[in-house]
Design a protein around this motif. Structure first.
Motif, PDB file in Angstrom:
ATOM      1  N   LEU B  84      17.956  64.211  15.908  1.00 61.02           N
ATOM      2  CA  LEU B  84      18.445  62.937  15.355  1.00 61.02           C
ATOM      3  C   LEU B  84      17.502  62.520  14.226  1.00 61.02           C
ATOM      4  CD1 LEU B  84      19.573  61.177  18.652  1.00 61.02           C
ATOM      5  CD2 LEU B  84      21.032  62.070  16.827  1.00 61.02           C
ATOM      6  N   PRO B  85      17.895  61.535  13.406  1.00 57.06           N
ATOM      7  CA  PRO B  85      17.049  61.173  12.261  1.00 57.06           C
ATOM      8  C   PRO B  85      15.631  60.793  12.699  1.00 57.06           C
ATOM      9  CG  PRO B  85      19.196  60.125  12.079  1.00 57.06           C
ATOM     10  CD  PRO B  85      19.148  60.760  13.430  1.00 57.06           C
ATOM     11  N   PRO B  86      14.641  61.225  11.936  1.00 63.46           N
ATOM     12  CA  PRO B  86      13.256  60.996  12.342  1.00 63.46           C
ATOM     13  C   PRO B  86      12.884  59.510  12.419  1.00 63.46           C
ATOM     14  CG  PRO B  86      13.377  62.083  10.191  1.00 63.46           C
ATOM     15  CD  PRO B  86      14.752  62.050  10.735  1.00 63.46           C
ATOM     16  N   ASP B  87      13.613  58.662  11.664  1.00 62.38           N
ATOM     17  CA  ASP B  87      13.261  57.242  11.722  1.00 62.38           C
ATOM     18  C   ASP B  87      14.085  56.465  12.744  1.00 62.38           C
ATOM     19  OD1 ASP B  87      15.569  57.649  10.345  1.00 62.38           O
ATOM     20  OD2 ASP B  87      14.997  56.495   8.557  1.00 62.38           O
ATOM     21  N   THR B  88      14.711  57.184  13.697  1.00 66.28           N
ATOM     22  CA  THR B  88      15.487  56.494  14.738  1.00 66.28           C
ATOM     23  C   THR B  88      14.561  55.589  15.561  1.00 66.28           C
ATOM     24  OG1 THR B  88      17.033  58.340  14.844  1.00 66.28           O
ATOM     25  CG2 THR B  88      16.969  56.879  16.762  1.00 66.28           C
ATOM     26  N   ASP B  89      15.030  54.391  15.842  1.00 68.34           N
ATOM     27  CA  ASP B  89      14.269  53.417  16.634  1.00 68.34           C
ATOM     28  C   ASP B  89      13.886  54.012  17.998  1.00 68.34           C
ATOM     29  OD1 ASP B  89      13.351  51.264  18.112  1.00 68.34           O
ATOM     30  OD2 ASP B  89      14.893  49.882  17.361  1.00 68.34           O
ATOM     31  N   PRO B  90      12.597  54.040  18.326  1.00 70.05           N
ATOM     32  CA  PRO B  90      12.184  54.607  19.615  1.00 70.05           C
ATOM     33  C   PRO B  90      12.835  53.906  20.807  1.00 70.05           C
ATOM     34  CG  PRO B  90      10.265  54.192  18.206  1.00 70.05           C
ATOM     35  CD  PRO B  90      11.441  53.616  17.491  1.00 70.05           C
ATOM     36  N   ALA B  91      13.264  52.657  20.630  1.00 63.20           N
ATOM     37  CA  ALA B  91      13.914  51.955  21.744  1.00 63.20           C
ATOM     38  C   ALA B  91      15.203  52.664  22.171  1.00 63.20           C
ATOM     39  CB  ALA B  91      14.213  50.515  21.339  1.00 63.20           C
ATOM     40  N   PHE B  92      15.855  53.354  21.235  1.00 64.12           N
ATOM     41  CA  PHE B  92      17.051  54.123  21.602  1.00 64.12           C
ATOM     42  C   PHE B  92      16.687  55.210  22.627  1.00 64.12           C
ATOM     43  CE2 PHE B  92      19.644  57.996  20.661  1.00 64.12           C
ATOM     44  CZ  PHE B  92      20.834  57.550  21.208  1.00 64.12           C
ATOM     45  N   PHE B  93      15.579  55.879  22.380  1.00 64.59           N
ATOM     46  CA  PHE B  93      15.194  56.955  23.303  1.00 64.59           C
ATOM     47  C   PHE B  93      14.747  56.388  24.649  1.00 64.59           C
ATOM     48  CE2 PHE B  93      14.683  58.802  19.012  1.00 64.59           C
ATOM     49  CZ  PHE B  93      15.698  59.746  19.119  1.00 64.59           C
ATOM     50  N   GLU B  94      14.169  55.171  24.624  1.00 58.76           N
ATOM     51  CA  GLU B  94      13.853  54.531  25.910  1.00 58.76           C
ATOM     52  C   GLU B  94      15.141  54.243  26.674  1.00 58.76           C
ATOM     53  OE1 GLU B  94      10.945  54.438  27.319  1.00 58.76           O
ATOM     54  OE2 GLU B  94      10.474  55.529  25.470  1.00 58.76           O
ATOM     55  N   HIS B  95      16.148  53.806  25.929  1.00 56.83           N
ATOM     56  CA  HIS B  95      17.451  53.557  26.549  1.00 56.83           C
ATOM     57  C   HIS B  95      17.983  54.844  27.203  1.00 56.83           C
ATOM     58  CE1 HIS B  95      21.226  51.253  26.996  1.00 56.83           C
ATOM     59  NE2 HIS B  95      21.816  52.420  26.815  1.00 56.83           N
ATOM     60  N   LEU B  96      17.886  55.949  26.493  1.00 60.67           N
ATOM     61  CA  LEU B  96      18.371  57.225  27.044  1.00 60.67           C
ATOM     62  C   LEU B  96      17.597  57.631  28.297  1.00 60.67           C
ATOM     63  CD1 LEU B  96      18.967  59.537  23.926  1.00 60.67           C
ATOM     64  CD2 LEU B  96      20.624  58.118  25.167  1.00 60.67           C
ATOM     65  N   ARG B  97      16.295  57.421  28.233  1.00 57.93           N
ATOM     66  CA  ARG B  97      15.450  57.807  29.377  1.00 57.93           C
ATOM     67  C   ARG B  97      15.846  57.071  30.655  1.00 57.93           C
ATOM     68  NH1 ARG B  97      10.927  60.599  27.066  1.00 57.93           N
ATOM     69  NH2 ARG B  97      10.880  59.437  25.121  1.00 57.93           N
ATOM     70  N   ALA B  98      16.335  55.853  30.504  1.00 59.17           N
ATOM     71  CA  ALA B  98      16.670  55.030  31.673  1.00 59.17           C
ATOM     72  C   ALA B  98      18.108  55.242  32.145  1.00 59.17           C
ATOM     73  CB  ALA B  98      16.448  53.560  31.329  1.00 59.17           C
ATOM     74  N   LEU B  99      18.832  56.081  31.393  1.00 61.94           N
ATOM     75  CA  LEU B  99      20.269  56.202  31.645  1.00 61.94           C
ATOM     76  C   LEU B  99      20.575  56.932  32.952  1.00 61.94           C
ATOM     77  CD1 LEU B  99      22.138  55.165  29.440  1.00 61.94           C
ATOM     78  CD2 LEU B  99      22.461  57.519  28.692  1.00 61.94           C
ATOM     79  N   ASP B 100      21.540  56.406  33.703  1.00 69.11           N
ATOM     80  CA  ASP B 100      22.123  57.172  34.801  1.00 69.11           C
ATOM     81  C   ASP B 100      23.559  56.693  34.987  1.00 69.11           C
ATOM     82  OD1 ASP B 100      22.142  54.810  36.214  1.00 69.11           O
ATOM     83  OD2 ASP B 100      20.279  55.259  37.277  1.00 69.11           O
ATOM     84  N   CYS B 101      24.201  57.144  36.051  1.00 67.81           N
ATOM     85  CA  CYS B 101      25.608  56.780  36.252  1.00 67.81           C
ATOM     86  C   CYS B 101      25.766  55.688  37.302  1.00 67.81           C
ATOM     87  CB  CYS B 101      26.420  58.017  36.614  1.00 67.81           C
ATOM     88  SG  CYS B 101      26.672  59.075  35.189  1.00 67.81           S
ATOM     89  N   SER B 102      24.712  54.891  37.498  1.00 72.29           N
ATOM     90  CA  SER B 102      24.794  53.865  38.545  1.00 72.29           C
ATOM     91  C   SER B 102      25.757  52.741  38.169  1.00 72.29           C
ATOM     92  CB  SER B 102      23.402  53.301  38.833  1.00 72.29           C
ATOM     93  OG  SER B 102      22.893  52.708  37.656  1.00 72.29           O
ATOM     94  N   GLU B 103      26.253  52.699  36.954  1.00 72.97           N
ATOM     95  CA  GLU B 103      27.255  51.696  36.611  1.00 72.97           C
ATOM     96  C   GLU B 103      28.599  52.336  36.270  1.00 72.97           C
ATOM     97  OE1 GLU B 103      25.697  48.433  34.056  1.00 72.97           O
ATOM     98  OE2 GLU B 103      23.849  49.604  34.164  1.00 72.97           O
ATOM     99  N   VAL B 104      28.723  53.583  36.643  1.00 74.25           N
ATOM    100  CA  VAL B 104      29.961  54.302  36.319  1.00 74.25           C
ATOM    101  C   VAL B 104      30.891  54.324  37.526  1.00 74.25           C
ATOM    102  CG1 VAL B 104      30.915  56.570  35.699  1.00 74.25           C
ATOM    103  CG2 VAL B 104      28.867  55.704  34.545  1.00 74.25           C
ATOM    104  N   THR B 105      32.154  54.030  37.268  1.00 72.30           N
ATOM    105  CA  THR B 105      33.179  54.068  38.314  1.00 72.30           C
ATOM    106  C   THR B 105      34.224  55.112  37.930  1.00 72.30           C
ATOM    107  OG1 THR B 105      32.811  51.810  39.055  1.00 72.30           O
ATOM    108  CG2 THR B 105      35.034  52.695  39.376  1.00 72.30           C
TER     109      THR B 105
END
Lengths: 545, 545
Positions: B84-105
């Protein structure tokens, strides 16, 4: 290349990924006292796939990885015990528990080599029981890999060297690993990149992708991004509200195109703005969610021109429906006119990317002279190989080798009543005979103990089914099978995937045009040495009815 | 069932097994502040495969396993950051790190259900970013599984209920996991067993297999087993030298068949003896290594009769070349005559197993009235689905749902200029309307908020493309989509593979003969409720050019 960091990648290729009859035969060999008899198998195919005259060898790295890790775990042995007769001698299972490939030797065609019918892709020798067990997993790892690499190479030949080819068939593959295999080996066969992220992570395949229709339809136009501002590309000067800027450009674009400014879909434009905010240096528009001409194209131009004002250049547009060639021609015209109108010359060369069930025939049309298409995404027809979805590889015991070595008995061929299924006897060596320009003339099989044929020397060889030998004087001779694993040890580092890809492209470029054709009546010849032919004759004579 | 002990089985189905555009869109959504917007996707197909009128739903267990384990590891996030672009906001990657399917139905058609075009196999709802990321892996897990289950069901319909069907296509599959998926879901579709040992170990599929030509050709006849003695089946009395006993029987068999006693190949007989020593209770002969009539059959009879003298009954013979039906008829005659001649009635009913590139047409011939074939092994044509190697499943954002729920904006359909690619709006429920005999009449899609249709009630429904509604009074109504995962939690235990297989067989038996046909001009109807049709009309009217 970030390849092969992850041993889990091929976790599914493990010893029990085999046909049960390999295990029942293993017990049969063991009960007959023959588990450790020396044996040699050859893996080859009998006909080039897809009606063509060539194939590419692929899958060797996966085989080597599998062989080096080959070991039955306790749970595996227990499972086998549960499906074999209950009174099976426990010593058999002890034998299985101790099994590995430390006595297995493999000669192989390097990945990316041209492969032809009857020429072994692998020669596998070692104790009979273990090399028998390897049959199914090796066929599984080599056959599809070689098939999809060959399929990709055909598509590359059709596309020519300039068009970029993107493999995007993961969702059409036979489950997760089918997708990974397809992405890996379509790259080897000549594709430029894959949409499959895992193939990038595990195999170093270049990955590509932008946005789908769902991204576009998810926007209504009323969304407000938390930060609508975009800084200029040069990093200097104040940021700009990209959506507002695009709205201003939209009016000019619509006036230029003769459209009403309310016609382009606001949700689509909001989606393009959102994407451009995330990828200002790699903005690409998907044009056909609503209407290419009344919505996708003006929205793209508005956002691209707004980006341009900030010093960014949009990279491409994608079309996923309709007459792709025709649309590409017209879109290029629009780009040229808009480039002149708005004095942004870079707009002329924005990439046009197309996708939508593209097969060999559609690809030929898209790749024709004068086509304005730059990048072609292919999914189903590269991954599933619909013209011939399996290679039909076989793994044949070299019966003569076995008997000469192990028992000193009478050599016998498998002379079945089905001539299609006959197999050549003896442990063999294989050579590619090349012309003075480096183009392959024919492959020659001979007995392993024969002297290596010399360049410039006249050879008498037997084409298949010939009544008479013919002569050939190769300018160069290439040995085909390289020692890859010796007694379980890797003999030399394997080339990287990218190196194998380069070999494939080089090999294909040297193949004669008639053998490179997609439907070739002229099959490449695989001939036998005089001694091998004499052996075949003597065995057939000895056994014919 | 020994199923699913091994979490590693689907190691390859992990979050990065996705198309890169899912990740780039994820960044786009995140940058637009929409990562957590509520969204719903539907996974469905647009046409039944293979020119038929039905499909079977499969792959749900794999999806559930994948979703429950869904989590990006550090290495995964790092890899995404590298593309992904090198200047992507690091907060996006934090979001990905926390991702799971606990809100998926997830609502789903149970595995083994009949599935028809446009009716969702899965409805997946949850935060926009995560449900978008799931697209490719879910399509990958559902599409091929459903395709191969449907293909297997067709082959079962052709074969009829009596013939046993063995799947043996591992070596023709798209790599290891393609083989595992194929074996699992061809069992679900109606096959009896698989040659794939791993499918037995991991999925509880019954496994089967005996011996290959290589086993036969590996024996010359001069081998001496370490222990040639076989104890009687009853376990009492002295053991017997089986090879010697078979040699004695060979003379009688050859006399009976009018053959010279030197004609049958001694190596083949030695192989049969070795196999019989290992499997005295499950002896099977592979007849066509050299010659069925002059070698395979007499050798088999000699060993089978020798075993019979010790109280064991041979179970079968296999043919892998030639005219399988014709040979089976003649072999059965030989068995009957030999049964009478040697007074061993069990010999009459020894199973005749056939294999060799059997497709639908060949299978129909082998399954015809009066055929003496008992077991049919099918590889390539079940695993590769050569008539249509991909299902063409799609995963479509339910745009109306998203906009009504998340933004309250204007509902809009994806009204592309390609009518093939139009998608129905709104969050939907699906029902199967059944006749009084339990046979499905049609499936009905309606908006989720409409009342559930009642059995016995007259319904006005819209067939696709109709100008007028029609009425139907179903004797029974079956809701099709079951709540499977709620906020990441499994709602009820999933049925076992064997239970899903039973459901598939039951469902197919209730399908009308015209819809069960392999080439059906009569497509099963999927109709819309009046309200859903009205919504479609209003959206189309609002957006047509």
């Amino acid at each position: 290349m970030a390849a092969e960091q992850d041993p889990e990648a091929r976790a599914a290729a493990r010893p029990l990924l085999t046909d049960l009859y390999q295990a029942t035969m293993a017990l049969g060999y063991w009960r007959a006292g023959r588990a450790r008899d020396a044996a040699e198998f050859e893996l080859f195919f009998r006909r080039c796939p897809f009606g063509g005259a060539f194939a590419l060898a692929a899958g060797l790295r996966d085989c080597v990885r599998f062989l080096r890790a080959f070991r039955l775990r306790d749970a595996d042995v227990q499972f086998l015990a549960s499906v074999l007769p209950p009174d099976t001698d426990p010593a058999f299972f002890e034998h299985l528990r101790a099994l590995d490939c430390s006595e297995v030797t493999v000669r192989a065609l390097p990945e990316g080599s041209l492969a032809f019918p009857g020429v072994p892709l692998l020669q596998v020798s070692g104790p009979l029981l273990v090399v028998q067990l390897l049959e199914t997993p090796l066929l599984c790892l080599v056959s599809y890999a070689s098939l999809v690499a060959t399929n990709a190479a055909r598509l590359r030949l059709i596309a020519g060297p300039e068009k970029r080819l993107l493999e995007m068939g993961l969702r059409r593959a036979q489950g997760p690993d089918g997708g990974l295999t397809a992405s890996t080996y379509s790259y080897l066969g000549g594709f430029d990149s894959s949409s499959n992220v895992l193939a990038g992570q595990l195999r170093g395949v270049p990955v590509a992708g932008t946005l789908a229709h769902s991204f576009v339809t998810s926007f209504s136009g009323s969304e407000v991004p938390p930060d609508p501002m975009l800084a200029p590309a040069a990093g200097e000067g104040p940021g700009v509200d990209l959506a507002a800027k695009a709205q201003v450009w939209l009016e000019q674009v619509c006036a230029h195109l003769g459209l009403g400014v309310q016609e382009p879909h606001p949700g689509e434009r909001a989606a393009f703005v959102a994407y451009a905010l995330a990828f200002p240096r790699a903005f690409q528009g998907l044009l056909d969610t609503y209407s290419v001409w009344r919505s996708g194209l003006p929205n793209f131009l508005a956002v691209a021109l707004a980006l341009g004002e900030l010093g960014y250049r949009a990279v491409g547009v994608r079309l996923d429906s309709g007459d792709l060639l025709q649309q590409a021609q017209e879109i290029r015209k629009v780009f040229r006119a808009a480039a002149a109108q708005f004095q942004v010359p870079w707009l002329e060369s924005v990439l046009i990317v197309v996708s939508n069930n593209i097969d060999e025939e559609a690809l030929a049309r898209l790749a024709q002279e004068g086509s304005e298409v730059n990048v072609i995404g292919i999914g189903t027809s590269v991954v599933t190989c619909p013209q011939q979805p399996s290679l039909g590889g076989v793994y044949k015991l070299n019966a003569l080798f076995l008997q000469l070595v192990a028992v000193g008995g009478q050599p016998r061929m498998k002379l079945t009543e089905d001539p299609e299924k006959q197999t050549l006897p003896g442990s063999k060596a294989a050579f590619r005979l090349l012309g003075s320009d480096g183009s392959p003339l024919m492959d020659m099989l001979q007995l392993a103990e024969e002297p290596v044929p010399q360049a410039g020397q006249e050879l008498r060889v037997w084409p298949p089914g010939a009544q008479e030998p013919c002569t050939v004087r190769p300018a160069q001779v290439e040995p085909l099978l390289r020692l890859c694993l010796q007694q379980g040890q890797l003999c030399e580092p394997l080339p990287s995937l990218a190196e194998s890809r380069a070999l494939a492209q080089l090999s294909l470029s040297r193949l004669s045009p008639e053998h490179r054709r997609l439907r070739s009546p002229a099959q490449y010849q695989v001939v036998l040495s005089e001694r091998l032919q004499a052996l075949v004759n003597s065995l057939c004579a000895g056994q014919s009815p």
